[in-house]
Each structure stands twice: as C-alpha cells, then as structure tokens.
Design a protein around this motif. Structure first.
Motif, mmCIF file in Angstrom:
data_model
loop_
_atom_site.group_PDB
_atom_site.id
_atom_site.type_symbol
_atom_site.label_atom_id
_atom_site.label_comp_id
_atom_site.label_asym_id
_atom_site.label_seq_id
_atom_site.Cartn_x
_atom_site.Cartn_y
_atom_site.Cartn_z
ATOM 1 N N ASN A 23 61.309 21.353 7.679
ATOM 2 C CA ASN A 23 60.342 21.653 6.634
ATOM 3 C C ASN A 23 60.889 21.349 5.241
ATOM 4 O OD1 ASN A 23 58.489 22.541 8.520
ATOM 5 N ND2 ASN A 23 59.168 24.689 8.405
ATOM 6 N N TRP A 43 78.423 26.604 10.867
ATOM 7 C CA TRP A 43 77.010 26.320 10.630
ATOM 8 C C TRP A 43 76.810 25.022 9.863
ATOM 9 C CZ3 TRP A 43 73.808 28.486 13.659
ATOM 10 C CH2 TRP A 43 74.043 29.774 14.147
ATOM 11 N N ALA A 79 69.346 27.276 7.062
ATOM 12 C CA ALA A 79 68.907 28.664 6.918
ATOM 13 C C ALA A 79 70.046 29.531 6.410
ATOM 14 C CB ALA A 79 68.422 29.182 8.254
ATOM 15 N N TYR A 133 67.410 27.356 16.218
ATOM 16 C CA TYR A 133 65.998 26.988 16.037
ATOM 17 C C TYR A 133 65.538 27.268 14.615
ATOM 18 C CZ TYR A 133 60.919 27.062 16.426
ATOM 19 O OH TYR A 133 59.586 26.831 16.220
ATOM 20 N N ARG A 134 65.913 28.419 14.059
ATOM 21 C CA ARG A 134 65.505 28.749 12.692
ATOM 22 C C ARG A 134 66.051 27.724 11.696
ATOM 23 N NH1 ARG A 134 66.669 34.111 14.373
ATOM 24 N NH2 ARG A 134 68.703 34.024 13.325
ATOM 25 N N ARG A 135 67.291 27.321 11.886
ATOM 26 C CA ARG A 135 67.896 26.353 10.976
ATOM 27 C C ARG A 135 67.241 24.974 11.132
ATOM 28 N NH1 ARG A 135 72.495 29.002 9.056
ATOM 29 N NH2 ARG A 135 73.307 27.116 8.026
ATOM 30 N N LEU A 186 64.172 24.398 12.104
ATOM 31 C CA LEU A 186 62.829 24.479 11.517
ATOM 32 C C LEU A 186 62.897 24.378 9.998
ATOM 33 C CD1 LEU A 186 59.914 24.872 12.449
ATOM 34 C CD2 LEU A 186 60.196 27.335 12.069
ATOM 35 N N ALA A 187 63.903 25.037 9.389
ATOM 36 C CA ALA A 187 64.054 24.959 7.950
ATOM 37 C C ALA A 187 64.397 23.543 7.501
ATOM 38 C CB ALA A 187 65.151 25.941 7.494
ATOM 39 N N ASP A 224 74.303 22.166 11.046
ATOM 40 C CA ASP A 224 73.218 21.613 10.223
ATOM 41 C C ASP A 224 73.283 20.085 10.170
ATOM 42 O OD1 ASP A 224 72.215 24.096 9.701
ATOM 43 O OD2 ASP A 224 73.175 24.313 7.734
ATOM 44 N N LYS A 252 68.205 30.943 19.152
ATOM 45 C CA LYS A 252 67.226 31.363 18.154
ATOM 46 C C LYS A 252 67.693 31.037 16.746
ATOM 47 C CE LYS A 252 64.936 35.077 20.742
ATOM 48 N NZ LYS A 252 64.619 36.536 20.769
ATOM 49 N N ALA A 253 68.999 31.249 16.502
ATOM 50 C CA ALA A 253 69.534 30.956 15.174
ATOM 51 C C ALA A 253 69.510 29.457 14.903
ATOM 52 C CB ALA A 253 70.950 31.497 15.049
#
Length: 302
Positions: free
Chosen positions: A297, A254, A302, A289-291, A293-294, A258, A286-287
């Motif tokens: 922002n 991960w 994530a 995408y969440r990372r 998005l974090a 990142d 999906k995982a």
C-alpha cells in the motif's frame, strides 16, 4: 542416580500394613526412593516395599540400608547393568506367577540413568501390570531450585567423558529451545563446564550437588563463570546435576524481511510472498503479512 546419602531422620519401627487396605496387586512396581534424605520416602513406597515378594536394587547394600531404616525385611536382589540380561528371565517368571516385585534404584526414580527400561518393556510385552510409585528425582529437584525456566526442559543424561565426543554431544543439543539437564561426575565437572561454555555460550546455568543432604548446594551463574569457579576450586564432592538455560531467542531482522518482501512483491502475489518469507525467516506469518500489506500500500515497513 547413584547416591550415598545419609539419613537425616530416624525410623526404627517396623512397617505394619493396614489390614483394611488390600495388598498391592501382582505386578512390577517402579518405586522412587530418596536421593539423600531418607525422610523423603513416601508412605505408599513404604507399603509397597513391605508387601513385595522381592525388591530389585542396583546395590543390595544401599537398598538394605533403606529397608532397615523403614523397618522392612523384604528379600532384596541385585539388578544392575552387569547382570540385567541374566536376571530378567527369572524376574519375568516370578511376575507371571503373580508375585509383587518392586524395582528401585540406588537413589531417585528408577529408569533415570539406570538399567530398568528393558525390564519394564519386557514386562509390558508379557502382559504384566506395571505401576508407578512416584517420588524423589534429582532431575526435578534440581530444576525446582535452579531459578531457570521449567516450562520446557530436556534431560540428556551424562555427557561423554572424552572432550571431542562431549563437544560433539553438546553441539547436538545446543539448538534445543528448552532448559537442559545433565548428570555429571564431580571429577569431570570443571572440564565439562568449560566445554559447555565453549559450545553453548554464556548461558545462565546452575550446578546442584548433594541435593536434600546436609551439605546441599546450588551455585548459579553464567557457564563461563561456573567453569572458572570449579576450575579454580577443583572438583566438588557429591552427586552433581547441571542445569543450563535455553538458548536466547534470535532477534528478527525486520529490515532484511522488508527488503525480501519488496523484491518478491514485484513478481509474486501477496500471499505467495508472505508464505515464502515467513517460512524462510521463521518470523510469525501474521507479522510478515502486516508488513507486506503496508509495503504493497506504499506505507513502508510496519
């Protein structure tokens, strides 16, 4: 799979078909036979063998032993890799005439490491009915007692006998995400296990031998441990099935994901960055995408 098992139960009464039950319709019946314990013959297999006009067998002597055990006197003919091409035209002629022919192997389910495939294929091509009479299979029997995952498996047959070819063969199947099932001769088992350990790594495995027979044994352990055991003990006796667990799922990096997301988000849309990183890493979209998005922002990974 060839077997030389001995009966562990006795049956000497001739099979009498139920007069209320119609004779099997004409066609080719693929009949599974016991892999060792003759008590595993199914009632339907007995009836088909008793009603058949001809039983095809890899070895007439093996088939005769089984038929004698169940009290059947059907004519038996050899059908094996050395005479299959010559024998098929006559067999197909008899099937076209409406006869009932039972295809058997020396042990287990036909077409699993025996020459029945071409006969079934040509019978179907000729419009002949082909019916399965299911029953024993060394592949399924070994899997069921291996203690290894059975939700996805692949039967890969006998590995090549020479080391270089065997290692190349093992490398081809190493990445398959499934339990692997092999047949092997007792004589080659120690060498094969050493090559499996070298190519496939320290995977959980099982060596099943003499399944359903008096001296049935299933030895479980890592491939290196099994290789050491059979190298020291020497080749065992009996029919062998090797079951090897699937490769361990690779851990997702991960941190690297990142970093790549952060680089891509400086010049790409969120969607494009997620699609590219998910495709390249094999991580769930999906995982990813969440990372992403974090990161966008300003929340970090994530």
């Amino acid at each position: 799979m060839v077997s030389s098992g001995h009966p562990t139960s006795s049956c000497t009464e001739p099979v009498e078909t139920d007069p209320r039950r119609p004779k099997p319709g004409s066609g080719l019946y693929v009949v599974a036979t016991p892999i060792g314990n003759l008590g595993d013959i199914s009632e339907r297999a007995r009836e088909v063998l008793a009603s058949a006009d001809l039983v095809l067998a890899e070895d007439r002597r093996m088939a005769a032993r089984l038929l004698q055990h169940i009290g059947v006197r059907t004519t038996v003919a050899n059908y094996h890799e050395h005479n299959a091409a010559r024998a098929r035209p006559d067999i197909l002629r008899r099937l076209a005439e409406g006869q009932v022919i039972a295809l058997t192997s020396d042990a287990g389910t036909p077409l699993i490491s025996d020459p029945g495939y071409r006969l079934v294929d040509e019978a179907l091509e000729a419009g002949v009915a082909v019916r399965a009479v299911p029953g024993p299979s060394a592949v399924i029997a070994a899997l069921s007692v291996s203690g290894l995952p059975t939700d996805r498996f692949m039967f890969v047959g006998f590995p090549p006998p020479k080391q270089a070819a065997r290692r190349s063969f093992l490398a081809e199947v190493a990445g398959i995400a499934a339990t692997l099932v092999f047949y092997e001769s007792p004589r080659r088992l120690p060498d094969c296990l050493r090559d499996m350990a070298a190519v496939l790594g320290d995977r959980p495995a099982a060596v099943a031998r003499e399944l359903t027979k008096l001296h049935e044994e299933v030895r479980r352990g890592g491939l290196p441990d099994l290789a050491d055991h059979y190298t020291a003990a020497g080749p065992p006796k009996g029919e062998i099935v090797i079951i090897v667990g699937p490769p361990a799922a690779a851990e997702t990096d991960w941190a690297a994901i990142d970093r790549e997301l952060a680089d891509r988000l400086t010049g790409e849309s969120l969607r494009d960055a997620v699609d590219a990183v998910a495709a390249g890493s094999g991580a769930p979209r999906k995982a990813v995408y969440r990372r992403a998005l974090a990161l966008k922002n300003g929340d970090g990974g994530a």
